[in-house]
Design an enzyme around this catalytic site. Structure first.
Site, PDB file in Angstrom:
ATOM      1  N   CYS A 232     -14.912   4.691 -27.850  1.00  0.00           N
ATOM      2  CA  CYS A 232     -16.303   5.188 -27.836  1.00  0.00           C
ATOM      3  C   CYS A 232     -16.935   5.043 -26.461  1.00  0.00           C
ATOM      4  O   CYS A 232     -17.874   4.259 -26.265  1.00  0.00           O
ATOM      5  CB  CYS A 232     -17.125   4.432 -28.874  1.00  0.00           C
ATOM      6  N   GLU A 233     -16.379   5.710 -25.499  1.00  0.00           N
ATOM      7  CA  GLU A 233     -16.904   5.743 -24.131  1.00  0.00           C
ATOM      8  C   GLU A 233     -16.655   7.138 -23.596  1.00  0.00           C
ATOM      9  O   GLU A 233     -15.559   7.679 -23.776  1.00  0.00           O
ATOM     10  CB  GLU A 233     -16.130   4.770 -23.216  1.00  0.00           C
TER      11      GLU A 233
ATOM     12  N   GLY B 161       0.820  -1.205   0.000  1.00  0.00           N
ATOM     13  CA  GLY B 161       0.000   0.000   0.000  1.00  0.00           C
ATOM     14  C   GLY B 161       0.853   1.254   0.000  1.00  0.00           C
ATOM     15  O   GLY B 161       0.331   2.375   0.101  1.00  0.00           O
TER      16      GLY B 161
HETATM   17  C1  LIG Z   1      -2.436  -8.635  -1.241  1.00  0.00           C
HETATM   18  C2  LIG Z   1      -1.737  -7.527  -1.928  1.00  0.00           C
HETATM   19  N1  LIG Z   1      -0.424  -7.365  -1.712  1.00  0.00           N
HETATM   20  C3  LIG Z   1       0.272  -6.382  -2.331  1.00  0.00           C
HETATM   21  C4  LIG Z   1      -0.349  -5.510  -3.197  1.00  0.00           C
HETATM   22  C5  LIG Z   1       0.479  -4.451  -3.855  1.00  0.00           C
HETATM   23  O1  LIG Z   1       0.108  -3.216  -3.416  1.00  0.00           O
HETATM   24  P1  LIG Z   1       0.893  -1.921  -3.926  1.00  0.00           P
HETATM   25  O2  LIG Z   1       0.953  -2.003  -5.402  1.00  0.00           O
HETATM   26  O3  LIG Z   1       0.096  -0.806  -3.414  1.00  0.00           O
HETATM   27  O4  LIG Z   1       2.250  -1.976  -3.347  1.00  0.00           O
HETATM   28  C6  LIG Z   1      -1.710  -5.628  -3.427  1.00  0.00           C
HETATM   29  C7  LIG Z   1      -2.393  -4.693  -4.334  1.00  0.00           C
HETATM   30  O5  LIG Z   1      -3.544  -4.705  -4.565  1.00  0.00           O
HETATM   31  C8  LIG Z   1      -2.430  -6.668  -2.787  1.00  0.00           C
HETATM   32  O6  LIG Z   1      -3.728  -6.847  -2.998  1.00  0.00           O
END
Ligand SMILES: Cc1ncc(COP(=O)(O)O)c(C=O)c1O
Length: 402
Positions: A332-333, A232
């Site tokens: 086309c959106e 994240g």
């Molecule tokens: C379980 C899990 N791990 C790691 C990631 C990678 O996250 P990030 O790209 O934000 O580092 C994700 C992304 O959706 C995830 O679902």
């Protein structure tokens, strides 16, 4: 290979002119800067010593990039049989890698067992299906800690109503079941969302997960050998967003992570996002609407999340912004819309724009909708350029159709 005159006004990727790369390979084109990927992996290694770093393949699964990332000695975070196969073929050390899945097929489970990869199961109901393929040495389950975070609602994957992970009560039952089945080694997994910059949030998450871990360890008399805190880690996309100080974030994690278990993290975006640029040509100037040859099929993030990406005039990145444009694709959106009222220099047909921070969740989310074929991908290593995926042809599109 292009050598750039010292006084060039054009945008450079690595040590090459973005305009020259666009001319050589055609547009739209995905371009990655190798040195940025290497630097990001080094940042993570420095910030997270003694940590098992598993690259989340879903962020960018280009095979050349996977091989490059695997060569740096990190593991992989894989979601299914295809990602596990890619990881193994690319040379990732599977003993350092993880399989983190939601709603897996039996084929996914079988492959994970064959590879002996650490499995992060998303629900107790999946465990008996896994046992069809043998008893794993180690098992890990995913907890939903009751909250989540993300820059967009769509990337917040924790809290009430999330399809991911289990509440603590179910989690505890899952470990009890695993223990009854003869498993003696355990891990714990969490991932609550993406594009997070807030150190206090990560601190809160680590503390919460360790509280849950302690309760389960005490009540079931088990020990966690691995705690996988997912990812994240945010990267800046728009003005006003500052990059994470990874060194400091590593310290925050180390201070909060007081458990003796091995720490695992699963960064995807942080490793590849800023290395990637999409080069696209202005095909049409229709008043305020600038038509590009890239579309929501090339990069879906703006259509999906209303996500912001920087757009740079590659021919002259320093040119003053005097106009306000709507940047749109040929699909086309109505959602094929990259940016509204974006301040840009005056544009004309044939200009090359660079859509920056496109290395993560870019090509992997591309589609063929509305006659769009997958673009080529190019890797830049300082002054050298390498084609790492050919542009799809119409023949490619027809292959397999009977
Ligand atoms: C379980 C899990 N791990 C790691 C990631 C990678 O996250 P990030 O790209 O934000 O580092 C994700 C992304 O959706 C995830 O679902």
């Amino acid at each position: 290979m292009y050598f750039i005159p010292w006084d060039t006004m054009e945008l450079q990727i690595g040590k090459l002119s973005a305009v020259a790369i666009a001319k050589k390979y055609g547009t739209p084109l995905y371009v990655y800067d190798k040195q940025i990927i290497l630097q990001k992996i080094q940042d993570l290694k420095d910030a997270f010593p003694n940590t098992n770093i598993c690259y989340a393949i879903k962020a960018n699964a280009n095979f050349t990039l996977l091989k490059l990332i695997a060569q740096q000695g990190v593991g992989a975070d894989c979601c299914n049989v295809v990602e596990m196969t890619l990881a193994k073929e690319a040379g990732f050390d599977m003993s350092k890698s993880v399989f983190t899945t939601v709603n897996p097929t039996n084929k996914d489970l079988e492959k994970a067992m064959q590879l002996g990869i650490l499995i992060n199961l998303d629900d107790i109901s999946i465990f008996p299906r896994l046992l069809q393929y043998g008893t794993p040495q180690v098992i890990s389950f995913r907890v939903n800690p009751g909250f989540g975070k993300g820059k967009f609602n769509e990337v917040n994957v924790g809290g009430e109503g999330s399809k991911f992970g289990m509440d603590e009560e179910t989690l505890s039952k899952a470990y009890a079941l695993a223990k009854e089945s003869g498993i003696k080694r355990f891990g714990l997994h969490v991932h609550t969302g993406c594009i997070i910059f807030d150190e206090e949030y990560f601190q809160k998450l680590v503390r919460k997960v360790l509280e849950i871990a302690a309760r389960i360890e005490t009540s079931l008399d088990i020990r966690f050998e691995w705690i996988d805190l997912g990812s994240g880690f945010g990267v800046p996309y728009e003005p006003g967003e500052s990059p994470i100080d990874m060194h400091h974030l590593g310290k925050v994690f180390r201070q909060a992570f007081t458990h003796p278990a091995k720490l695992i993290i699963e960064p995807g975006r942080y490793i590849v996002a800023q290395s990637g640029t999409i080069l696209t040509e202005v095909t049409t100037v229709k008043g305020k609407f600038i038509g590009l040859d890239a579309s929501m099929a090339t990069l879906i993030r703006p259509a999906l999340y209303d996500a912001y990406h920087p757009f740079i005039l590659a021919n002259d990145p320093e040119k003053e912004n005097t106009e306000s444009y709507n940047l749109v694709g040929p699909v086309c959106e109505t959602t094929d819309f990259f940016a509204r009222d974006r301040a840009m220099p005056k544009l004309q047909e044939g200009n090359i724009l660079a859509i920056q921070v496109s290395g993560a969740y870019g090509f992997v989310m591309a589609s063929r909708y509305n006659g769009q074929s997958f673009p080529a991908e190019v890797l830049i290593d300082n002054e050298k350029d390498f084609l790492i995926r050919k542009k799809e042809t119409t023949e490619d599109l027809l292959r397999g159709q009977l």
